[in-house]
Design an enzyme around this catalytic site. Structure first.
Site, PDB file in Angstrom:
ATOM      1  N   ASP A 196       0.835  -1.207   0.000  1.00 16.98           N
ATOM      2  CA  ASP A 196       0.000   0.000   0.000  1.00 16.98           C
ATOM      3  C   ASP A 196       0.866   1.251   0.000  1.00 16.98           C
ATOM      4  OD1 ASP A 196      -2.711   1.406   0.638  1.00 16.98           O
ATOM      5  OD2 ASP A 196      -1.392   2.055   2.252  1.00 16.98           O
ATOM      6  N   LYS A 200       1.632   4.691  -2.853  1.00 17.34           N
ATOM      7  CA  LYS A 200       1.503   6.104  -2.495  1.00 17.34           C
ATOM      8  C   LYS A 200       2.803   6.868  -2.706  1.00 17.34           C
ATOM      9  CE  LYS A 200      -2.064   4.910   0.884  1.00 17.34           C
ATOM     10  NZ  LYS A 200      -2.396   4.756   2.316  1.00 17.34           N
ATOM     11  N   GLY A 298     -10.275   5.944   6.050  1.00 19.33           N
ATOM     12  CA  GLY A 298     -11.588   6.094   6.675  1.00 19.33           C
ATOM     13  C   GLY A 298     -12.600   6.630   5.680  1.00 19.33           C
TER      14      GLY A 298
END
Length: 412
Positions: A196, A200, A298
């Site tokens: 992950d 990024k 989130g």
């Protein structure tokens, strides 16, 4: 202005919720256009959902509707997200996304399609969730040559390491708590192995330095091998262990880029970023160090970043925002093994006194570390600045040792 949302999962439903509940705030304070979610694309039906009448199952319904000006892609994965995004851009629709895998792997192609058709492809939510960082890199820091980016880019690994540091939990114990709290998936591989984070840091690299790198060719290390012994030795050196994504522009024009655990000194701003929070520390030649910090994931934090891109597209519906980078160029990626770093090394040894003499002969100046409860057959130290190839060659020259840990010392 009509919007279509692709995917009605965590992020997609958050986007619809924010646009509906914050409609008047967005229109009154930010948007020049009245935003309306016309379609929601999903394979599922949502009986009883307040937006069930907007759900469609055929992407062509959206593609062929000229009244839809902006598409928010929140599907995840590369396919069919890439196909739908490319088609929407080619049809003259702006596209925004939170899909870090797609942006990191296919961003160069999709930005080229967007440019060809004079529309925007925006992806603020793909890095750092709700943290605004990509737009500042592209616009607010335009007066700088960005020289280095360091980031805590994954909340799951940061949570696990925080539990190890502050509560003396093992990796395995901390992972179970992360899963129980919904911070880690049942299969946590993408998080704990750095996959992950590498997506990024590749996006941050591309925007910061203007050329694309393939995330699959970036050296990546996770945190599964980090132990409480390592945490204790790091503390003895006034450091904490963080999983960092690093991209640094070198004097020869190449970039040093990788994801790996690192010892971060307590004086660094990144050392104070704990729990599930993310942070990106950027060094520009004029501004110096600036840090962007906040919730990295989130439902609503990530959706808020997507909505920010939607508003930006609505306000620039007839023009392109200069959010761009060039084609993939792996020739400009430096060999990480040839970039000097200090290293923390922990050895299992048979004779501490003799091995210590041998280590000093092999490495020259070292900084010996200590920890409470250390057993006799253990030696830990910090090296001078050396390349990884050099460190490994020197370790290979030692007799009767087993390398238990080897972790970079960050300079941030």
């Amino acid at each position: 202005m009509n919007i279509a949302v692709l995917g009605y999962g965590t992020v997609g439903s958050g986007v619809v919720e924010i646009i509906n509940t914050k409609h008047d705030v967005i229109l009154g304070r930010n948007s020049k256009e009245d935003l309306n979610v016309k379609y929601i694309l999903d394979r599922r039906d949502f009986p009883g959902d307040p937006n069930e009448d907007k759900v469609v199952h055929d992407f062509n319904t959206i593609l062929e509707d000229d009244s839809v000006k902006i598409v928010a892609e929140a599907m995840g994965g590369v396919h069919p997200a890439y196909d739908f995004t490319a088609a929407a851009l080619a049809a003259g629709k702006h596209v925004v996304t939170s899909n870090k895998e797609l942006v990191s792997k296919k961003g160069s192609e999709l930005l080229a399609i967007a440019k060809e058709h004079n529309v925007n492809y925006m992806f603020e939510a793909s890095v750092g969730g709700g943290i605004p960082v990509l737009r500042p890199i592209s616009f607010d820091l335009a007066g700088n040559n960005i020289q280095k980016v360091n980031g805590i880019l994954n909340g799951t690994t940061n949570f696990i390491l925080s539990k190890m540091i502050f509560e003396n939990l093992t990796f395995e114990q901390a992972l179970i708590i992360a899963q129980d709290n919904g911070y880690a998936e049942k299969d946590p591989t993408a998080d704990v192995e750095g996959i992950d984070a590498v997506r990024k840091i590749s996006i941050l690299n591309n925007l910061s330095f203007g050329f694309g790198v393939d995330p699959e060719q970036i050296h990546t290390e996770g945190i599964t091998h980090i132990t409480l012994e390592d945490v204790a030795y790091a503390a003895n050196y006034d450091c904490v262990i963080k999983l960092l994504g690093t991209a640094e522009l070198l004097p020869d024009g190449k970039v040093y880029i990788l994801v790996s655990p690192a010892l971060v000194h307590n004086t660094s701003m990144l050392a104070k970023v704990d729990d599930v929070l993310n942070a990106v520390l950027i060094h520009g030649d004029n501004v110096g160090d600036v840090m962007f910090y906040g919730p990295g994931a989130g439902k609503l934090p990530t959706a808020s970043a997507v909505v920010g891109d939607i508003v930006d597209c609505a306000n620039h519906k007839d023009e392109r925002r200069e959010l761009n980078w060039g084609a993939l160029n792996m020739d400009r990626v430096a060999d990480y093994r040839e970039i000097p770093n200090k290293y923390y090394i922990r050895l299992k040894v048979t004779d501490t006194e003799n091995v210590q003499h041998e280590v000093r002969s092999a490495f020259g100046n070292i900084y010996l570390l200590a920890r409470s409860g250390a057993y006799n057959e253990e030696l830990a130290f910090i090296t001078d600045s050396l390349t990884e190839n050099d460190v490994r060659a020197r370790l290979d020259s030692l007799n009767s040792v087993v390398v238990k840990s080897m972790i970079r010392v960050a300079t941030c």
